[in-house]
Each structure stands twice: as C-alpha cells, then as structure tokens.
Design a protein around this motif. Structure first.
Motif, PDB file in Angstrom:
ATOM      1  N   GLY A   1       0.818  -1.311   0.266  1.00 28.02           N
ATOM      2  CA  GLY A   1       0.151   0.005   0.075  1.00 28.02           C
ATOM      3  C   GLY A   1       0.739   1.392  -0.072  1.00 28.02           C
ATOM      4  O   GLY A   1       0.221   2.569   0.051  1.00 28.02           O
ATOM      5  N   GLY A   2       2.097   1.087   0.032  1.00 21.83           N
ATOM      6  CA  GLY A   2       2.990   2.341  -0.081  1.00 21.83           C
ATOM      7  C   GLY A   2       3.788   2.542   1.109  1.00 21.83           C
ATOM      8  O   GLY A   2       4.876   3.590   1.185  1.00 21.83           O
ATOM      9  N   GLN A   3       3.668   1.845   2.251  1.00 25.21           N
ATOM     10  CA  GLN A   3       4.378   2.173   3.440  1.00 25.21           C
ATOM     11  C   GLN A   3       5.969   1.655   3.147  1.00 25.21           C
ATOM     12  O   GLN A   3       6.120   0.742   2.553  1.00 25.21           O
ATOM     13  N   ARG A   4       7.017   2.525   3.567  1.00 19.74           N
ATOM     14  CA  ARG A   4       8.445   2.322   3.025  1.00 19.74           C
ATOM     15  C   ARG A   4       8.739   1.605   4.455  1.00 19.74           C
ATOM     16  O   ARG A   4       9.047   1.871   5.262  1.00 19.74           O
ATOM     17  N   MET A   5       9.231   0.098   4.195  1.00 16.51           N
ATOM     18  CA  MET A   5       9.509  -0.581   5.088  1.00 16.51           C
ATOM     19  C   MET A   5      10.024  -1.935   4.607  1.00 16.51           C
ATOM     20  O   MET A   5       9.845  -2.288   3.587  1.00 16.51           O
ATOM     21  N   ARG A   6      11.007  -2.549   5.176  1.00 18.08           N
ATOM     22  CA  ARG A   6      11.381  -3.784   4.752  1.00 18.08           C
ATOM     23  C   ARG A   6      11.222  -4.721   5.945  1.00 18.08           C
ATOM     24  O   ARG A   6      11.248  -4.421   7.295  1.00 18.08           O
ATOM     25  N   ILE A   7      11.114  -6.189   5.673  1.00 20.18           N
ATOM     26  CA  ILE A   7      10.877  -7.243   6.889  1.00 20.18           C
ATOM     27  C   ILE A   7      12.018  -8.111   6.706  1.00 20.18           C
ATOM     28  O   ILE A   7      12.684  -8.766   5.835  1.00 20.18           O
ATOM     29  N   ALA A   8      12.467  -8.193   8.150  1.00 18.68           N
ATOM     30  CA  ALA A   8      13.656  -9.232   8.236  1.00 18.68           C
ATOM     31  C   ALA A   8      13.117 -10.376   9.292  1.00 18.68           C
ATOM     32  O   ALA A   8      13.051  -9.902  10.505  1.00 18.68           O
ATOM     33  N   TRP A   9      12.751 -11.395   8.727  1.00 22.48           N
ATOM     34  CA  TRP A   9      11.988 -12.484   9.245  1.00 22.48           C
ATOM     35  C   TRP A   9      13.025 -13.607   9.777  1.00 22.48           C
ATOM     36  O   TRP A   9      13.359 -14.141   8.809  1.00 22.48           O
TER      37      TRP A   9
ATOM     38  N   GLY B   1      15.713   2.379   4.261  1.00 17.05           N
ATOM     39  CA  GLY B   1      14.392   2.523   5.062  1.00 17.05           C
ATOM     40  C   GLY B   1      14.550   1.596   6.155  1.00 17.05           C
ATOM     41  O   GLY B   1      15.196   0.532   6.608  1.00 17.05           O
ATOM     42  N   PRO B   2      13.390   1.792   7.026  1.00 16.99           N
ATOM     43  CA  PRO B   2      13.096   1.081   8.395  1.00 16.99           C
ATOM     44  C   PRO B   2      12.905  -0.461   8.011  1.00 16.99           C
ATOM     45  O   PRO B   2      12.815  -0.786   6.954  1.00 16.99           O
ATOM     46  N   VAL B   3      13.437  -1.204   9.248  1.00 20.07           N
ATOM     47  CA  VAL B   3      13.279  -2.501   9.089  1.00 20.07           C
ATOM     48  C   VAL B   3      12.329  -3.263  10.159  1.00 20.07           C
ATOM     49  O   VAL B   3      12.504  -2.651  11.349  1.00 20.07           O
ATOM     50  N   LEU B   4      11.436  -3.701  10.012  1.00 20.02           N
ATOM     51  CA  LEU B   4      10.611  -4.654  10.748  1.00 20.02           C
ATOM     52  C   LEU B   4      11.309  -5.846  11.057  1.00 20.02           C
ATOM     53  O   LEU B   4      11.257  -6.940  10.282  1.00 20.02           O
ATOM     54  N   LEU B   5      11.920  -6.069  12.362  1.00 17.74           N
ATOM     55  CA  LEU B   5      12.796  -7.328  12.673  1.00 17.74           C
ATOM     56  C   LEU B   5      11.709  -8.043  13.391  1.00 17.74           C
ATOM     57  O   LEU B   5      11.219  -8.054  14.569  1.00 17.74           O
ATOM     58  N   LEU B   6      11.423  -9.463  12.963  1.00 17.79           N
ATOM     59  CA  LEU B   6      10.729 -10.440  13.468  1.00 17.79           C
ATOM     60  C   LEU B   6      11.694 -11.513  13.932  1.00 17.79           C
ATOM     61  O   LEU B   6      12.250 -12.259  13.098  1.00 17.79           O
TER      62      LEU B   6
END
Length: 819
Positions: free
Chosen positions: A74-82, A129-134
């Motif tokens: 949807g356009g949010q600037r973010m990366r996922i590190a799972w 860009g930011p990172v969501l760390l799971l």
C-alpha cells in the motif's frame, strides 16, 4: 484442500493464517499499529510475545509479517527481516547482524567484523528505509550473543528509530527478567494466555471448516464434545498448537492414532521442560514439583508445608516462578468467596508435568496420556482398541478411580599475571566507545574493571588518561616490532586517540608508537607539531630509542645527548628523568663500542642515584645492573660477576624471588658465568630461570622466550648440540606462534638454530636457515643494519664451511658494504 501446518505456521499462506486466527485479534491490532508507526516515531515499541511452546507465538508473528506486506504493497516504506524460528547459526552479535542484513537482501561486508556489520546495518536503516525485525526465541539469541552482544544490540535499538523488533520467547529467563542484564525491563511484554475452552472450540471450528470437515463441525456443537474440550484445556493448558494437533484426529475412532500423536508430541516437549527446570533454583524446582504432583491448586502456605521451607522464602520463589511463566494464580468465579489474603497457584503449563512423569514412569505408560484418553474417549472406544497398552491403562483408571465417574457424570473437570594485549585492547576499545557516547562495551567488561573505570570517569580527562595508560602498557608489551600485526593495531589505536583528544600527551603517544614501528619520518613530522617542552623531549627520547634499535647508533647518540641537555635545563641535573637520560646515553655509547665513555657515565649515574634515590631504589639497582653489563662488554668479567651477584642479592631482598627484575638478574648472572667459562653453573642457573619464567610470566612471555634461548645457547657452548638444537627448534616454533615471523626474537631464534646446526656439522641445514634470516633481516631492518650485516657474515662463513667458496665470494661481492 490446503495442508495445515501444526508446527510451522510461517510456511502457510497469509490468507489461510487469517482464516485460522481466533481469540487474539486485539493483540494483533496492537502489533500492526506499531508496525504502521515504524519510521515515524523516535521510540519504537519493541514488543516481546511470551508463552510456552505451542502458545501461538509463531502464528501471531506470521500474521504480523503478512499484514506488514500489505502495508508495503500500500506504499509504506519498510522492509521485513524475519529470522529463522530455530536460530541455530546465530551465535554472536555479528551473526545476528548478518542474518538481519541477509533477510533484507543486503550482502554483508566481507570479511565482516561486528563493527562493520553494525555500521552497515545502521547505514542501511538510514538509506534504504526502516526494518521490521521478526525474531523468535529471543531468549536463545540473547544467551547466544552474550553480555557484550546484548549491550550492543540494546544500543542499536536505543539509537536507531528505524528498526522495530517484534519477537517471542517461551519464558522470561535471566537475560530478560534480571536487572543485571541489558534487556531487563526493555520490551513491552505481551503474555499469551492459554485458550479458554470457548476459544479452543472456536479454533477447532476454524480448523474443521478449513479442512472441509463438516462432520467435525457438527460434532463440535455437541455437549459431549464441549466436555472433552474442557478436559483437554485442563490437562494440556489450552495451548493452540495442541488444539491444532488434536483437531486432525478428533473424529478418528482409533485410539492408536491419538496415542501415537500424543507420544510424539510429548517426546518433543519433555526435553524442553527439563531444560527449563534445570535453570531453576533447588527450591523453585521443589515448588514446581509439588504443584505438578498436586491434584488441586495450592496457596503459598500449603506449598511451604509441602516443601518444608520458610513461608516467606517460598512466597518469593512463587512470585519469581509466576513472573517467569511457570505458575499462575487460579482464576475462579468463587474468588469473592475466598480469603483475599490467600492466592491459589497452579502450573501455568500443565504439560510441565511431563518432566517429572517421564522420570517416574520407568517404562510404564505415561500418566498424562492415560488422562487424555480417559477424558477424550468413552469406555466402549477404549475397549475397541484391543491390545493398546494405553487403552488398557485408561480402562483401569476408569474402573479404579472413584472420582472419575463423578467427574464424567457432571462433565466438569478441575483444571595474576600482567594484562594481555588482547585485554588491554578490549578495554581501550571500550573506553574509545565510551568517549564516543556508547557505554555498552564498558558494561561488558569484568566488574572490577568497570568499577575502576567508573571511579575515574568523573575526572575531566579521566577517559583520555586511562587510554594513555593502556597505550603505555601495550607499548611495553609490543616493543619495537615493525610490521607486526599487534604493533600496527596499537598504532591505529594511538592514532585514533590523538585524533579525538588532540592534546600534547596524545600526540606524544602517537609519536612513540610511530617510532616503535620505525616509521621515523612520520614520527619526526608528528613530533614537530609538539611545542618545546617536556612532551617534545619525551618524543625525542622515543625517536632516539627507535634509532638505537634500528642500528643507527650515531643518530641515536646525538638525540640522547639533546634529550639529556634539555632535561637538565628543564628539570635540573638530579631529577630522576635527567638521570635516566644519562643512563640511556651511556647505553648508546656502549652499543657503539665506546666502552670507556659508557663505563664512566654508568658509574656517575650510579653514584648520583645512590645519593638522590637511595641504595634500594629500583633505578639504583638498574644502574648497578647496567654498569655490570658494561664491565662484561669491556672484558672485566670478574667485576661484572661481583656486581651482578650484588644486584641479585639486593633484588631478592627488595623485590622478592618472583619479581621479573629478580629473574632478569639471575639470567644476567648466568650469562656472566658462561662468559667466565663457568659453564655448569651457567646452565644450572639458566635452567632455573627458564622454569621460573614459565611459571611466573607464562610460556609466551618475551622474557621466558629469552631465558630459553640463553639456556639453549649455553647447551651449544657446552657441546650438548642435540639438546641445543631441540630447544632452539621448539623456541622457533613458539616465537612464530606467539610473536609472528618478523619479530626480532623470532629472527634471533632462527639464526641461533642455524648456528647450532653448523656447530653440529649439519651445514646444509644451517645454510638454508641463514639464507632465510638474511632475507628477513634485509626486508625488515634494511641493508646496513648491524644485525643484517651479521647475518650476511654468518651466511658467508657457512658457505665456506660447506665447501661453497664461490657462493661466499659472490655474496660478499654483491654486498661489500660494512655499514
């Protein structure tokens, strides 16, 4: 029909995970709101999901990832590190950083260091860009990366708002619950409570619908099925994974199927509970054991009576166990009828009973599985299973347990040596980080070190002074070792400190490290930026030492004379530093062969130190020692021996038998004995010094290596060639390992081994080593250094001894200079 994974929800499509999700919508909404805020808030709410294995942590994290992908789309600037659920390869902070970078498809620097990886991730957060760390099993990762890694990770989270951790753990172990650890009280903790019977029923319905099992959907509406669900909720703690497991066999008529499934599941769980139990204190284990054996919840007073301990200490254990997720206060609709001063406790994870039942079963059917079967199947179903031993045991329980029939009827169930260079470097690096505003590395140091740093931290220049002290200690250890890795590393530290402190003292330290590396032009250029004064004079002395070590004696003498004149002018003739300058000049005279001048100056220094410092001062003893060396160099061996014996006697009395200076005195005396032809006495004393040095200083200490070299030399001089060769060969190996191939002591050891080979008639082996020594000294010390010239002459002599006069002539013809 889509396969439903009971153990790895992360492998299931996001839409399927959404359809199977029940009961915890509020928690998911909170987590997603935090993901939405990532990159817009200076303080992300790092969150930790806490619950036992099978509590649904992975399902929640998988849904967070699924909804985060929707936000990205949807356009949010973010990366996922799972990160992987089982983090077996994450064994250090560096490995953790590399895993995060790999997860966001960034190749870590190669070869990566922790500092490089840390810097790369920080730069990536700001640039890409930011990172969501799971991160699952956070407790395992924190334990694996150690105290320093934890401190560095916390610093990363506190200083970088572009990373949000949503993690999980089975328990709040010491790394998370003990205030002595970095992550104490750091996370927003969400404890995943077991499903109620109603929530479990909702999940089983979702499973039946997803599996297109209409018969199961209908059966779940029966009162009998609801009673069974209540039973399992009591026995298993209501964990979602168990419901997923049972949902696949709920309509299966065969007892064997569910027995096998439960046995497999319990075999997987038992080591987990046993490992967690091992972390508890003895009293905490007793409390858990009593509640595991109890058939009803217990208040603290009853628990204390059962374990035979003081009620106050048991209350503390109970509170700690509740905090760690082992125990839970019983929630009951009768609460208003109970004594409000009394709380009843039970196991928060009833399956923890497995850890005790496995030990006690001794090959008999597991009680917990029997209880499952009794409450899941009717007697007729159990009879139909035939020879299944668990079915027979369940039938015996039904027959013998008078309580069970009533329960079934009611359908209600109860629920000393000197610091190593490595340590010095670690502390210096920690202080450098502290000076830059990062205290995490200091906190990773041993407590005594940290407390010492804290004591001096309040001083205006406390950190700089401590780092200068560390550089001074390291300089003593490294010495003049050009091109050695350790010397280069410490030179970098000195340069770093100078760049940060920009003081005369830090510039002087930089000069001294440059000089120690024989980077004399750079050292002189750096020294020229220090204004006239005591720091400038000290820098000149460091340069003089380096010129002396590099074989440029005339230049060294000029500098030592200038240092002496300056110190006499600034400090006065009797200042200890002025006396040291005179001693250094005397040693330079001695090295240049100006022995009479050296002896005269050594004698003057000794007399002045006796008057100024007294007979027992270490500097006075050093002057006697230096004068003895000068006597020996001049051939006055008897006078040298008398003086060495006096120095040894004084050092034994003043410093003790194990002081390094005392060992040095015994070594010097042994050397003098050898020079006087008293070989047996020399060998005996050298051997004792070598043994004591190994015991006191360690095998790899330079003084120990020197004492072993002296012993080997004495063996060679006594005609004990085989012993000399064996010792020299071992010495070369140890010097290579401890000091590196370019250290002067390594070169000397190789040269001495060559001499020993030549003495033993093994000339070709000697020639090979001499050739290597010449090559190394040319590369390290230069064409005209005295040691290089000596190696050339030794090689030429070996050529002659080996019947190769042409090679000797060619060597001398190509290299005629005598320096």
């Amino acid at each position: 029909m889509t396969t439903i994974s009971r153990y790895t929800p992360s492998t299931m499509p996001g839409e399927q995970l959404e359809r199977l999700f029940v009961a915890r919508e509020r928690i998911l909404d909170r987590l997603v709101a935090r993901v939405e805020a990532l990159g817009t808030t200076p303080s992300p709410h790092h969150t930790l999901l806490v619950g036992p294995r099978g509590a649904g942590k992975t399902h929640l994290i998988a849904l967070v990832a699924h909804r985060a992908r929707r936000l990205i789309a949807g356009g949010q600037r973010m990366r996922i590190a799972w990160l992987p659920e089982d983090p077996w390869t994450i064994v250090s902070y560096g490995r953790l950083l590399a895993a995060i970078l790999n997860a966001v498809e960034e190749e870590p620097d190669s070869p990566p260091s922790e500092d490089q990886l840390d810097a790369q991730l920080r730069a990536s957060l700001r640039t890409n860009g930011p990172v969501l760390l799971l991160m699952e099993n956070v407790d395992q990762i924190l334990n694996a990366i150690g105290d320093l890694g934890q401190q560095r990770l916390r610093n990363l989270f506190q200083t970088e708002p572009g990373i949000l951790l949503i993690g999980s753990t089975t328990t709040l172990d010491r790394t998370l619950a003990d205030e002595a650890f970095p992550f104490f009280d750091f996370f927003d903790t969400i404890r995943l409570e077991p499903f109620s019977a109603q929530e479990a029923q909702d999940m089983l319905r979702a499973l039946a619908h997803e599996g297109e099992d209409s018969a199961l959907e209908e059966r779940l509406e029966d009162a009998d099925a609801v009673a069974r669900i209540h039973t399992i909720a009591h026995l298993a703690g209501g964990q979602p994974r168990l419901w997923a497991l049972l949902g696949s066999v709920l309509t299966v008529e065969q007892v064997d199927n569910i027995t096998d499934l439960l046995l497999t599941r319990f075999d997987d769980l038992t080591p987990y509970y046993q490992e967690r139990l091992a972390r508890l204190s003895p009293q905490q284990r007793l409390v858990v054991a009593e509640l595991a054996a109890a058939d009803r919840p217990l208040p603290v007073k009853a628990i204390a009576e059962r374990v035979g301990a003081d009620q106050r200490s048991v209350a503390k254990s109970v509170n700690d166990l509740a905090d760690q997720g082992w125990l839970a206060a019983v929630s009951t609709p009768f609460a208003h009828l109970l004594d409000r001063r009394r709380t009843y406790y039970e196991l928060a994870e009833p399956l923890a009973r497995l850890a005790f039942q496995i030990k006690e079963s001794r090959g008999e059917p597991l009680k917990l599985i029997i209880e499952f079967l009794v409450n899941w199947f009717d007697a007729e179903e159990l009879h139909a299973s035939g020879r299944n031993e668990y079915a027979r045991a369940a039938l015996e329980m039904i027959d013998q347990d008078e309580t069970l029939s009533l329960v079934r009827g009611l359908t209600s169930l109860p629920a000393v040596r000197r610091p190593s260079l490595a340590l010095l470097g670690r502390v210096d690096d920690a202080l450098a980080a502290l000076a830059g505003g990062d205290a995490e590395p200091v906190m990773s140091l041993p407590s005594t070190l940290r407390q010492a740093i804290e004591l001096r931290y309040g001083d205006d220049d406390g950190i700089t002074d401590m780092r200068l002290l560390l550089l001074e200690r390291a300089l003593t250890e490294v010495g003049n070792v050009p091109q050695a890795d350790s010397q280069e590393a410490w030179l970098s530290r000195a340069e770093r400190l100078d760049g940060e402190a920009r003081s005369h003292q830090s510039r002087l330290m930089h000069v001294r490290w440059l000089a120690a590396g024989w980077r004399l032009g750079e050292a002189e250029a750096a020294l020229s930026t220090i204004p006239p004064g005591i720091e400038h004079v000290d820098g000149q002395e460091a340069l003089a030492d380096a010129y002396q070590a590099s074989g440029r004696g005339a230049k060294a003498i000029d500098l030592y004379q200038q240092v002496l004149d300056d110190r006499r002018h600034i400090l006065g003739p009797d200042h200890p530093d002025t006396l040291t300058s005179r001693s250094n000049l005397a040693y330079a005279y001695q090295s240049a062969g100006r022995l009479e001048e050296a002896i005269g100056l050594h004698e003057q220094v000794l007399q002045d130190r006796l008057l100024v410092l007294g007979p027992d001062h270490p500097d006075t003893l050093a002057s006697r020692n230096n004068l003895a060396h000068a006597y020996q160099a001049a051939g006055r061996v008897a006078e040298a021996i008398d003086l060495f014996e006096q120095v040894l006697e004084d050092r034994l009395w003043v410093l003790g038998p194990d002081h390094p200076d005392t060992l040095a005195s015994r070594n010097n005396l042994a050397y003098a004995y050898h020079a006087a032809g008293r070989v047996a006495e020399a060998i005996d004393l050298f051997a004792r010094v070598a043994d004591d040095s190994r015991r006191i200083l360690g095998l790899d200490h330079p003084n120990t290596l020197a004492s072993r070299n002296n012993l080997a030399t004495a063996y060679r001089g006594a005609g004990r060639a085989a012993e000399a060769i064996d010792l020299f060969k071992q010495l070369v190996e140890d010097c290579l390992r401890a000091l590196g191939p370019d250290h002067p002591r390594t070169l000397f050891s190789r040269n001495n081994l060559a001499v020993a080979y030549e003495s033993a008639g093994r000339v070709e082996e000697a020639i090979g080593l001499f050739e290597q020594v010449v090559e190394d000294r040319l590369r390290i010390m230069g064409h005209d250094h005295p040691h290089t010239l000596a190696a050339r002459d030794s090689l030429a002599a070996a050529y002659l001894a080996g019947g190769r006069p042409e090679d000797a002539d060619n060597l001398l013809a190509e290299w005629p200079s005598g320096g």
